[in-house]
Design a protein around this motif. Sequence first.
Motif, mmCIF file in Angstrom:
data_model
loop_
_atom_site.group_PDB
_atom_site.id
_atom_site.type_symbol
_atom_site.label_atom_id
_atom_site.label_comp_id
_atom_site.label_asym_id
_atom_site.label_seq_id
_atom_site.Cartn_x
_atom_site.Cartn_y
_atom_site.Cartn_z
ATOM 1 N N LYS A 159 6.391 2.619 -6.299
ATOM 2 C CA LYS A 159 6.629 2.882 -8.187
ATOM 3 C C LYS A 159 4.973 3.660 -8.635
ATOM 4 N N GLU A 160 4.103 3.540 -8.015
ATOM 5 C CA GLU A 160 2.786 4.318 -8.161
ATOM 6 C C GLU A 160 2.974 5.715 -7.831
ATOM 7 N N LEU A 161 3.608 6.570 -7.253
ATOM 8 C CA LEU A 161 3.902 7.431 -6.503
ATOM 9 C C LEU A 161 5.495 8.235 -7.930
ATOM 10 N N THR A 211 5.213 9.054 -10.552
ATOM 11 C CA THR A 211 4.259 9.885 -11.730
ATOM 12 C C THR A 211 4.695 11.176 -11.345
ATOM 13 N N TYR A 212 4.580 11.548 -9.755
ATOM 14 C CA TYR A 212 3.794 12.304 -9.369
ATOM 15 C C TYR A 212 5.433 13.514 -8.654
ATOM 16 N N GLY A 213 6.833 12.490 -8.527
ATOM 17 C CA GLY A 213 7.336 12.280 -7.261
ATOM 18 C C GLY A 213 8.241 11.424 -7.164
ATOM 19 N N GLU A 214 9.018 12.095 -6.092
ATOM 20 C CA GLU A 214 10.337 11.658 -5.116
ATOM 21 C C GLU A 214 9.377 10.989 -3.855
ATOM 22 N N ALA A 215 8.777 10.246 -3.408
ATOM 23 C CA ALA A 215 7.842 9.547 -2.711
ATOM 24 C C ALA A 215 8.566 9.452 -0.821
ATOM 25 N N LYS A 216 8.188 10.195 0.131
ATOM 26 C CA LYS A 216 8.699 10.067 1.326
ATOM 27 C C LYS A 216 8.151 9.036 2.208
ATOM 28 N N GLU A 217 8.960 9.039 3.201
ATOM 29 C CA GLU A 217 8.019 7.143 3.437
ATOM 30 C C GLU A 217 7.781 8.689 5.038
ATOM 31 N N TYR A 218 6.661 8.449 6.295
ATOM 32 C CA TYR A 218 6.193 9.048 7.361
ATOM 33 C C TYR A 218 6.024 7.572 8.079
ATOM 34 N N LYS A 219 6.610 7.787 9.329
ATOM 35 C CA LYS A 219 5.993 6.950 10.439
ATOM 36 C C LYS A 219 6.182 7.225 11.473
ATOM 37 N N LYS A 252 1.480 20.740 -7.424
ATOM 38 C CA LYS A 252 0.239 20.174 -7.951
ATOM 39 C C LYS A 252 -0.978 19.747 -7.049
ATOM 40 N N GLY A 253 -0.095 19.243 -5.549
ATOM 41 C CA GLY A 253 -0.886 18.945 -4.811
ATOM 42 C C GLY A 253 -0.340 17.550 -3.941
ATOM 43 N N LEU A 254 -1.449 16.682 -3.054
ATOM 44 C CA LEU A 254 -0.408 15.559 -2.373
ATOM 45 C C LEU A 254 -1.372 14.305 -2.900
ATOM 46 N N HIS A 255 -0.197 13.834 -2.525
ATOM 47 C CA HIS A 255 -0.438 12.216 -3.393
ATOM 48 C C HIS A 255 0.086 11.468 -2.071
ATOM 49 N N GLU A 256 -0.988 10.210 -1.710
ATOM 50 C CA GLU A 256 -0.802 9.469 -0.398
ATOM 51 C C GLU A 256 -1.435 7.825 -0.760
ATOM 52 N N TYR A 257 -0.492 7.141 -0.229
ATOM 53 C CA TYR A 257 -0.154 5.802 -0.599
ATOM 54 C C TYR A 257 -0.002 5.739 1.452
ATOM 55 N N TYR A 264 -6.072 -2.376 4.118
ATOM 56 C CA TYR A 264 -6.653 -2.013 2.851
ATOM 57 C C TYR A 264 -5.644 -1.406 2.680
ATOM 58 N N ILE A 265 -5.439 -0.447 0.823
ATOM 59 C CA ILE A 265 -4.741 0.520 0.347
ATOM 60 C C ILE A 265 -5.933 1.362 -0.029
ATOM 61 N N PHE A 266 -4.502 2.717 1.137
ATOM 62 C CA PHE A 266 -5.889 3.603 0.940
ATOM 63 C C PHE A 266 -5.046 4.824 0.422
ATOM 64 N N ARG A 267 -6.146 5.763 -1.260
ATOM 65 C CA ARG A 267 -4.910 5.867 -1.948
ATOM 66 C C ARG A 267 -5.640 7.337 -1.925
ATOM 67 N N VAL A 268 -5.210 8.455 -0.945
ATOM 68 C CA VAL A 268 -5.530 9.628 -1.182
ATOM 69 C C VAL A 268 -5.013 10.740 -2.023
ATOM 70 N N TYR A 269 -5.838 11.914 -2.759
ATOM 71 C CA TYR A 269 -5.564 12.940 -3.909
ATOM 72 C C TYR A 269 -5.679 14.195 -3.200
ATOM 73 N N SER A 270 -5.398 14.906 -3.187
ATOM 74 C CA SER A 270 -5.871 16.048 -2.608
ATOM 75 C C SER A 270 -5.230 17.405 -3.348
ATOM 76 N N PRO A 271 -6.164 17.447 -4.848
ATOM 77 C CA PRO A 271 -5.200 18.881 -5.647
ATOM 78 C C PRO A 271 -4.866 19.803 -4.499
ATOM 79 N N GLU A 272 -4.251 20.948 -5.495
ATOM 80 C CA GLU A 272 -4.305 21.709 -5.086
ATOM 81 C C GLU A 272 -5.328 23.109 -5.451
#
Length: 226
Positions: free
Chosen positions: A143-145, A147-155, A177-182, A194-202
Amino acid sequence: MNQTNRGVTIASVLLLTLTITACQKQTTAPVADSQPTPAVSTTLENQQVDDKTVTDSAESSDNQATTSVEQRESTQSFDMGMGDKRTATLKESNDYSLYVFDGYTLDTATNRLQLTDNPKYYAEIEKLSSDFKLDELRTKGIKELATYGEAKEYKGDQLYEGPMVKASLLLQVSDEKGLHEYIVWEDEQSKDAYIFRVYSPEGKEADTFLTPALTSLASIMSKTDR
C-alpha cells in the motif's frame, strides 16, 4: 533411733535416690535428641550457598552474552564486490548500531542513513515491535509503495549474494523517477526487526548509492543495554 524409724529413713533415702536417677534420665534424653539440629542447619546453609552459586553463574553467563553482542570493533572492512573493499565506522543510536561508510551519515534524530552531500538519497530505519506479523507488513508495504507504482517482491535467488539476501521481505518499485524499497530485516542475534524504507532518485549518485547503503543496513545490531 528405734528399728521402725530407721526403716522409714532408709526407705525415704532409697525413694529419693530413685527419683533423682529418673529425673537425670529424663533431663539428658532431650539433649541427645537435639544433637541433629546443627546438622540440619548446616545442610540448609550449604543449599543456600549452592543456590547462590547457580544464580551467580547464570547472571555471569547473561552478562557474557550481553558483552559479546555489544563489543563491536570501531571499524570494519567490507567486500563490495569486483575487488572493491571499503572500511566503515561504527555509529550508534539509542536502539542500535551499524557501520557507516565515508560519504554517508547516520542521522540518529530522524533515524536516516543518507548521502552526506545529497540527503535526497536515504534509507529510513524503523524498529518494529516484537509481535509484528510479516504478512501484515507485506500488505502495508504494498500500500505504501502504490503511490509510486506496482510493487514487486524479491526473495531468495532473486537477491543473489547482495547485502539484502537475508531480508525477510523486500518490496520494490522502480521507474524513471528512481527506486523505492520497503525491506523487513531481522537481527539474527537479538531477533529484533526493522523496516528499511530506501529511496534512490534518478541522478548521478543513483549507481553508487545503493550498495554501500544496503551493506550498512545489513550490519545493524540491536543494543541490549536498555
